[in-house]
Design a protein around this motif. Structure first.
Motif, short mmCIF file in Angstrom:
data_model
loop_
_atom_site.label_atom_id
_atom_site.label_comp_id
_atom_site.label_asym_id
_atom_site.label_seq_id
_atom_site.Cartn_x
_atom_site.Cartn_y
_atom_site.Cartn_z
N ALA A 55 0.83 -1.21 0.00
CA ALA A 55 0.00 0.00 0.00
C ALA A 55 0.87 1.26 0.00
CB ALA A 55 -0.94 -0.01 1.21
N LEU A 56 1.96 1.26 0.74
CA LEU A 56 2.86 2.40 0.77
C LEU A 56 3.42 2.70 -0.62
CD1 LEU A 56 4.70 4.50 2.30
CD2 LEU A 56 6.38 2.66 2.38
N ILE A 57 3.94 1.69 -1.27
CA ILE A 57 4.55 1.89 -2.59
C ILE A 57 3.50 2.29 -3.62
CG2 ILE A 57 5.83 0.78 -4.46
CD1 ILE A 57 7.43 1.32 -1.80
N HIS A 58 2.41 1.56 -3.67
CA HIS A 58 1.38 1.88 -4.66
C HIS A 58 0.70 3.22 -4.37
CE1 HIS A 58 1.78 -1.78 -6.95
NE2 HIS A 58 1.82 -2.47 -5.82
N GLY A 59 0.52 3.55 -3.11
CA GLY A 59 -0.03 4.85 -2.75
C GLY A 59 0.89 6.00 -3.14
N THR A 60 2.18 5.79 -2.98
CA THR A 60 3.17 6.81 -3.36
C THR A 60 3.15 7.03 -4.87
OG1 THR A 60 4.57 6.23 -1.48
CG2 THR A 60 5.62 7.42 -3.30
N VAL A 61 3.13 5.95 -5.62
CA VAL A 61 3.08 6.07 -7.08
C VAL A 61 1.78 6.75 -7.51
CG1 VAL A 61 2.98 4.78 -9.25
CG2 VAL A 61 4.63 4.14 -7.49
N GLY A 118 3.11 9.88 -8.88
CA GLY A 118 3.35 9.47 -10.26
C GLY A 118 4.55 8.57 -10.46
N GLN A 119 5.48 8.55 -9.53
CA GLN A 119 6.67 7.72 -9.69
C GLN A 119 7.44 7.67 -8.36
OE1 GLN A 119 8.66 9.99 -12.72
NE2 GLN A 119 9.95 11.04 -11.26
N ILE A 120 8.40 6.78 -8.34
CA ILE A 120 9.36 6.71 -7.23
C ILE A 120 10.74 6.81 -7.85
CG2 ILE A 120 10.37 5.26 -5.43
CD1 ILE A 120 7.62 4.06 -4.98
N ASP A 121 11.55 7.72 -7.32
CA ASP A 121 12.92 7.86 -7.78
C ASP A 121 13.91 7.19 -6.82
OD1 ASP A 121 12.35 9.59 -10.06
OD2 ASP A 121 11.84 11.09 -8.56
N VAL A 122 13.62 7.30 -5.53
CA VAL A 122 14.52 6.79 -4.51
C VAL A 122 13.70 6.09 -3.43
CG1 VAL A 122 16.22 7.40 -2.74
CG2 VAL A 122 16.15 8.67 -4.88
N MET A 123 14.17 4.93 -2.99
CA MET A 123 13.58 4.24 -1.85
C MET A 123 14.64 4.20 -0.77
SD MET A 123 11.50 2.60 -0.04
CE MET A 123 10.45 1.21 0.07
N TYR A 164 14.12 -5.92 4.32
CA TYR A 164 14.78 -6.70 3.27
C TYR A 164 13.85 -7.20 2.18
CZ TYR A 164 19.49 -7.34 5.02
OH TYR A 164 20.77 -7.15 5.40
N TYR A 165 12.62 -7.49 2.53
CA TYR A 165 11.78 -8.18 1.55
C TYR A 165 10.61 -7.34 1.04
CZ TYR A 165 8.73 -11.58 -0.62
OH TYR A 165 7.92 -12.22 -1.50
N TYR A 166 9.72 -6.95 1.93
CA TYR A 166 8.48 -6.34 1.48
C TYR A 166 8.68 -5.03 0.73
CZ TYR A 166 6.08 -9.61 4.64
OH TYR A 166 5.61 -10.71 5.28
N CYS A 167 9.28 -4.05 1.38
CA CYS A 167 9.42 -2.74 0.73
C CYS A 167 10.33 -2.78 -0.49
CB CYS A 167 9.86 -1.69 1.74
SG CYS A 167 8.50 -1.27 2.86
N PRO A 168 11.50 -3.44 -0.43
CA PRO A 168 12.32 -3.53 -1.64
C PRO A 168 11.62 -4.27 -2.78
CG PRO A 168 13.64 -4.00 0.28
CD PRO A 168 12.21 -3.93 0.74
N LYS A 169 10.84 -5.29 -2.45
CA LYS A 169 10.14 -6.05 -3.48
C LYS A 169 9.24 -5.14 -4.31
CE LYS A 169 6.69 -9.64 -4.11
NZ LYS A 169 5.91 -10.70 -3.50
N PHE A 170 8.41 -4.36 -3.65
CA PHE A 170 7.46 -3.52 -4.37
C PHE A 170 8.13 -2.29 -4.99
CE2 PHE A 170 4.76 -5.80 -1.28
CZ PHE A 170 4.09 -6.58 -2.20
N SER A 171 9.09 -1.69 -4.29
CA SER A 171 9.76 -0.53 -4.88
C SER A 171 10.63 -0.94 -6.06
CB SER A 171 10.60 0.22 -3.83
OG SER A 171 11.59 -0.58 -3.29
N ALA A 172 11.28 -2.10 -5.98
CA ALA A 172 12.10 -2.57 -7.11
C ALA A 172 11.24 -2.80 -8.35
CB ALA A 172 12.84 -3.84 -6.73
N GLN A 173 10.04 -3.31 -8.18
CA GLN A 173 9.14 -3.51 -9.32
C GLN A 173 8.86 -2.18 -10.02
OE1 GLN A 173 5.74 -5.39 -7.49
NE2 GLN A 173 6.73 -7.39 -7.39
#
Length: 101
Positions: free
Chosen positions: A9-15, A19-24, A56-65
């Motif tokens: 939800a954090l990653i998709h809500g930010t996008v 509109g985009q993510i440049d840095v996580m 290590y897993y959840y946030c990097p997984k979605f931000s990397a996508q």
């Protein structure tokens, strides 16, 4: 950020909002400061879910996508010297050490 759904939800809500993510920046962490022998298992699990699974897993997984789809971006992982040695805050130290290695 201790659950799959929260991080997603954090990653998709930010996008959605920006509109985009440049840095996580991966900096989430928590601890309960007390001797390791007095932790209750749910306390330990909550800390590990935030400090390791979320980090290590959840946030990097979605931000990397999102970053890979854009073809660029950066993920910054923050730790501290607490991972080198700590007697009184073992859970935090174990998390920090796992990141530094």
């Amino acid at each position: 950020m201790r659950s799959h759904d929260d991080c997603k939800a954090l990653i998709h809500g930010t996008v959605h909002r920006f509109g985009q993510i440049d840095v996580m920046v991966r900096n989430a962490g928590t601890d309960i400061i007390k001797p390791v022998h007095s932790y209750k298992e749910p306390e330990w699990d909550g800390i590990v879910n935030t400090n390791l699974r979320g980090h290590y897993y959840y946030c990097p997984k979605f931000s990397a996508q999102v970053l890979l789809a854009r073809g660029r971006g950066i993920i910054i992982m923050i730790s501290s010297v607490s991972g080198e040695a700590s007697v009184h805050i073992r859970c935090l130290a174990s998390r920090k050490a796992s990141i530094r290695r």
